[in-house]
Design an enzyme around this catalytic site. Structure first.
Site, PDB file in Angstrom:
ATOM      1  N   GLU A 407       0.811  -1.217   0.000  1.00 44.90           N
ATOM      2  CA  GLU A 407       0.000   0.000   0.000  1.00 44.90           C
ATOM      3  C   GLU A 407       0.845   1.267   0.000  1.00 44.90           C
ATOM      4  OE1 GLU A 407      -2.644  -3.273   1.411  1.00 44.90           O
ATOM      5  OE2 GLU A 407      -0.592  -2.651   1.885  1.00 44.90           O
ATOM      6  N   GLN A 429      -8.160  -2.283  -0.788  1.00 44.38           N
ATOM      7  CA  GLN A 429      -9.087  -3.409  -0.850  1.00 44.38           C
ATOM      8  C   GLN A 429     -10.099  -3.320   0.284  1.00 44.38           C
ATOM      9  OE1 GLN A 429      -7.723  -7.748  -0.628  1.00 44.38           O
ATOM     10  NE2 GLN A 429      -7.906  -7.342  -2.839  1.00 44.38           N
ATOM     11  N   PHE A 430      -9.630  -2.905   1.451  1.00 50.68           N
ATOM     12  CA  PHE A 430     -10.470  -2.541   2.587  1.00 50.68           C
ATOM     13  C   PHE A 430      -9.848  -1.305   3.217  1.00 50.68           C
ATOM     14  CE2 PHE A 430     -11.233  -7.008   1.941  1.00 50.68           C
ATOM     15  CZ  PHE A 430     -12.603  -7.140   2.102  1.00 50.68           C
ATOM     16  N   ALA A 431     -10.684  -0.394   3.690  1.00 54.98           N
ATOM     17  CA  ALA A 431     -10.170   0.848   4.263  1.00 54.98           C
ATOM     18  C   ALA A 431      -9.197   0.583   5.403  1.00 54.98           C
ATOM     19  CB  ALA A 431     -11.329   1.716   4.760  1.00 54.98           C
ATOM     20  N   ASP A 432      -9.387  -0.528   6.117  1.00 52.21           N
ATOM     21  CA  ASP A 432      -8.501  -0.877   7.224  1.00 52.21           C
ATOM     22  C   ASP A 432      -7.045  -0.958   6.773  1.00 52.21           C
ATOM     23  OD1 ASP A 432     -10.804  -2.477   9.200  1.00 52.21           O
ATOM     24  OD2 ASP A 432     -11.151  -2.339   7.049  1.00 52.21           O
ATOM     25  N   PHE A 433      -6.826  -1.414   5.541  1.00 54.76           N
ATOM     26  CA  PHE A 433      -5.463  -1.657   5.077  1.00 54.76           C
ATOM     27  C   PHE A 433      -4.696  -0.374   4.784  1.00 54.76           C
ATOM     28  CE2 PHE A 433      -7.023  -5.943   3.130  1.00 54.76           C
ATOM     29  CZ  PHE A 433      -7.248  -6.429   4.422  1.00 54.76           C
ATOM     30  N   HIS A 474     -11.535  -5.701   8.922  1.00 60.45           N
ATOM     31  CA  HIS A 474     -12.195  -5.442   7.653  1.00 60.45           C
ATOM     32  C   HIS A 474     -13.466  -4.616   7.839  1.00 60.45           C
ATOM     33  CE1 HIS A 474      -9.688  -8.962   6.772  1.00 60.45           C
ATOM     34  NE2 HIS A 474      -9.769  -8.653   5.491  1.00 60.45           N
TER      35      HIS A 474
END
Length: 668
Positions: A407, A429-433, A474
């Site tokens: 990222e 892919q997910f905001a968490d990442f 996630h």
């Protein structure tokens, strides 16, 4: 001829294919860098500059690499690469003004030393978090490659920087995508005071290139002709056959990391060995031995450089200190952007939230031929939520790019694309990442325009939110990480119509935008939207319901929780405000509503402490206190990580407490 190592100079000088003019130009550029540094060290002791990072002993690398590149090829240097700036002929008074924090520099006094860039000279300066500039070089090179331009991008780092994750991510991306990036590592033997034996466990940094399938070379960094010859040859091949190359320059920094550090940690014998390899004194002797540099020419060069330094210092000294203009300070955080409304009222279709995002992104790519979309699994697979399904067939793999799982490097690559005249949309892919790419967002993208006027034309798409049983990693709605950071815009739509229109505007806007898309809304919410291109202004809230008794201020999934409750309780007379954009925030819409109703409830899915609701509450207390008939209420999710089990998740979410708190507020 090829010189043989002798008592005069400790390495071979090969000048067989270099004209005397170039030989002297290499010398003069190194000498100029050294003389400026020696003057800066005097000024530092006099208190006329605040800090100095010396590159004395390493001039051959900066000068040799810069002269081997074309003037329209980007270079991303570091603190000790003064020779890059002077070889590119930046007027010295501008450099001196930069180091003194004056307006004649490049950052209007907002940043120091070499923390700046200049498109006029194709130099992109570093930030103190060293790693991101490596990914930025990837983005610049990617733009060149997409446009079929035969250009190389050179980026510098030090031996210590090769331990950072950004180094490895950027190397991997450049290798996988065959980007013409010249990774220049100045191996000085110490990361500040930490020796390389404590930095990495391999004999040569160049060996790291093998792990990435990358060509790598070791170069004697104090031999100006070896640097110039090797870099000239290598970059010529890179232009014709785009690929990354790792260069390890063996060298030494004669001064400390910065002057306050000193050099006591360096053994005396090692220091003496490297002083004997001084790039300028050895090359000077070689030029004299070959009768290429005459005494009177050397004296003339020194006099000319000294006169240039003195004259330009006086120009910088004569410049007044910067007078603070608060409006200018605030206005320069973002690049000016004149929103132009595009309407579309024909060809209405029924669309889910995810369809609106997909259609909006597709139409943005059709409109902006310089837009590149990057993310994990977004190409042939179409993304985990199928937003980009079919995009590769329409736009090709140059513009729809699967990325490695890195990222930080990809966000930095987006910044590089922007620097080199393109737009970027990046899907987390997910905001968490996004936490893995946090640094380049908050320290590079957010600050570049304020620091030196460079816009970051990057949108980061953020599939977010709970309610789908995805657990702690996630399900986060982490918008408050970014609303805190000046220079970022944060958009958070709740409906398909808004999602499509606001996404178009986010991509049009040349500033960095975090675009939040709630996963639970992707396929549960449908709405009629125009099929054709349209946009909506950022920073404008939507008043969904009007009433007299209370103002409900919310966004994202909270909008639907509030609508559901109000539709079941028609006796409650409420203003319902969907913020849509969190930064910039539509304070006018909020204040107008509160002045009418006298009561405010702010609903967010995020956890309570430090969230957006807290700032809105403070704004209301500061600006609307006399209109309030009750304390401002905040409703948020529990201050815990997001649990997986359905019962735990339901209890976690703010929705479970919203009804009770609203009824209590109305009864106050």
């Amino acid at each position: 001829m090829i010189s043989k190592p002798s008592i005069s100079y400790p390495f071979d000088y090969d000048n067989r294919f270099i004209s005397n003019q170039i030989l002297l130009e290499l010398y003069k550029n190194m000498l100029k860098s050294r003389m400026i540094e020696e003057k800066m060290l005097i000024l530092l002791r006099q208190g006329k500059v605040s800090k100095w990072f010396s590159g004395i002993g390493q001039e051959a690398i900066s000068v040799g690499v810069t002269m081997a590149l074309a003037n329209d090829e980007y270079i991303l240097p570091m603190h000790r690469n003064l020779g890059v700036f002077t070889t590119r002929q930046i007027p010295l008074h501008r450099l001196f003004a930069q180091w003194q924090g004056k307006a004649g520099g490049f950052t209007k006094g907002r940043d120091r030393s070499f923390h700046f860039g200049t498109q006029d000279y194709k130099i992109i300066g570093m930030i103190s978090h060293l790693g991101p500039q490596l990914g930025v070089a990837d983005g610049i090179a990617l733009a060149h490659k997409i446009r079929n331009e035969k250009k190389v991008t050179a980026v510098f780092t030090g031996e210590g920087g090769t331990s950072e994750g950004d180094f490895h991510e950027a190397m991997n991306v450049a290798s996988v995508w065959s980007l013409p990036v010249l990774f220049c590592v100045e191996n000085n033997g110490y990361g500040l005071s930490t020796p390389i034996a404590e930095q990495f466990n391999c004999k040569h940094i160049a060996h790291k290139g093998k792990g990435y399938g990358m060509e790598a070379h070791i170069i004697e960094g104090n031999n100006i002709l070896e640097v110039y010859n090797r870099v000239s040859e290598i970059t010529a091949g890179m232009r014709e056959n785009p690929r990354p190359v790792l260069l390890e320059f063996k060298t030494f920094r004669i001064r400390g990391h910065e002057e306050a550090s000193g050099t006591k940690y360096v053994p005396d014998a090692l220091m003496e060995t490297w002083k004997e390899k001084d790039p300028i004194s050895n090359y000077t002797r070689f030029l004299h031995d070959e009768a290429i540099l005459l005494d009177e020419v050397e004296e003339r060069y020194r006099n000319e450089i000294q006169a240039e330094i003195d004259e330009n210092l006086q120009i910088a000294y004569a410049e007044n200190d910067i007078a603070c203009n608060e409006n200018e300070e605030l206005n320069d955080v973002y690049k000016d952007y004149a929103y132009k409304e595009v309407k579309s009222e024909d060809d209405i279709i029924e669309a889910r939230f995810v369809d609106a995002v997909s259609l909006g992104l597709r139409q943005a790519m059709e409109k902006h031929g310089n837009l590149v979309f990057m993310g994990q699994d977004i190409a042939e697979y179409g993304g985990v939520f199928k937003v980009s399904e079919g995009f590769v067939d329409q736009f090709g793999k140059d513009r729809v790019r699967n990325t490695p799982i890195c990222e930080s490097a990809i966000i930095s690559t987006g910044m590089g694309l922007s620097i080199n005249g393109m737009k970027a949309v990046i899907e987390m892919q997910f905001a968490d990442f996004v936490s893995s790419g946090f640094n380049p967002i908050v320290n590079y993208l957010a600050k570049s325009h304020y620091r030196w006027g460079q816009s970051a034309d990057v949108v980061v798409r953020m599939p977010c939110g709970a309610g789908v049983g995805a657990g702690p990693f996630h399900s986060q709605t982490n918008e408050a990480w970014f609303t805190k950071t000046p220079g970022l815009k944060v958009v958070y739509p709740a409906f398909p119509y808004d999602a499509k229109g606001l996404l178009e505007s986010a991509i049009e806007d040349p500033n960095p935008v975090l675009f939040f898309e709630h996963k639970a809304l992707y396929r549960s919410i449908t709405q009629e939207i125009p099929k054709n291109y349209y946009n909506l202004p950022l920073g404008k809230a939507s008043l969904l319901k009007q009433g007299q008794d209370v103002s409900i201020i919310t966004y994202g999934a909270g909008v639907h929780w509030a609508l559901e409750f109000l539709n079941l309780n028609e006796n409650i007379s409420a203003d319902l405000i969907d913020l849509r954009t969190l930064s910039p925030l539509d304070t006018e819409a909020i204040f107008t509503s509160i002045k009418k109703t006298g009561k405010a409830l702010i609903l967010q899915e995020d956890t309570l402490f430090g969230g957006v609701a807290s700032d809105i509450s403070a704004l209301l207390m500061e600006n609307c206190f006399e209109y309030l008939d009750a304390p401002v209420q905040r409703v948020a999710s529990l201050d815990t990580p997001i649990p997986f089990a359905k019962s735990l998740e339901s209890n976690f979410l703010a929705k479970s407490r919203f009804e009770k708190m609203l009824i209590n507020l109305l009864a106050y």
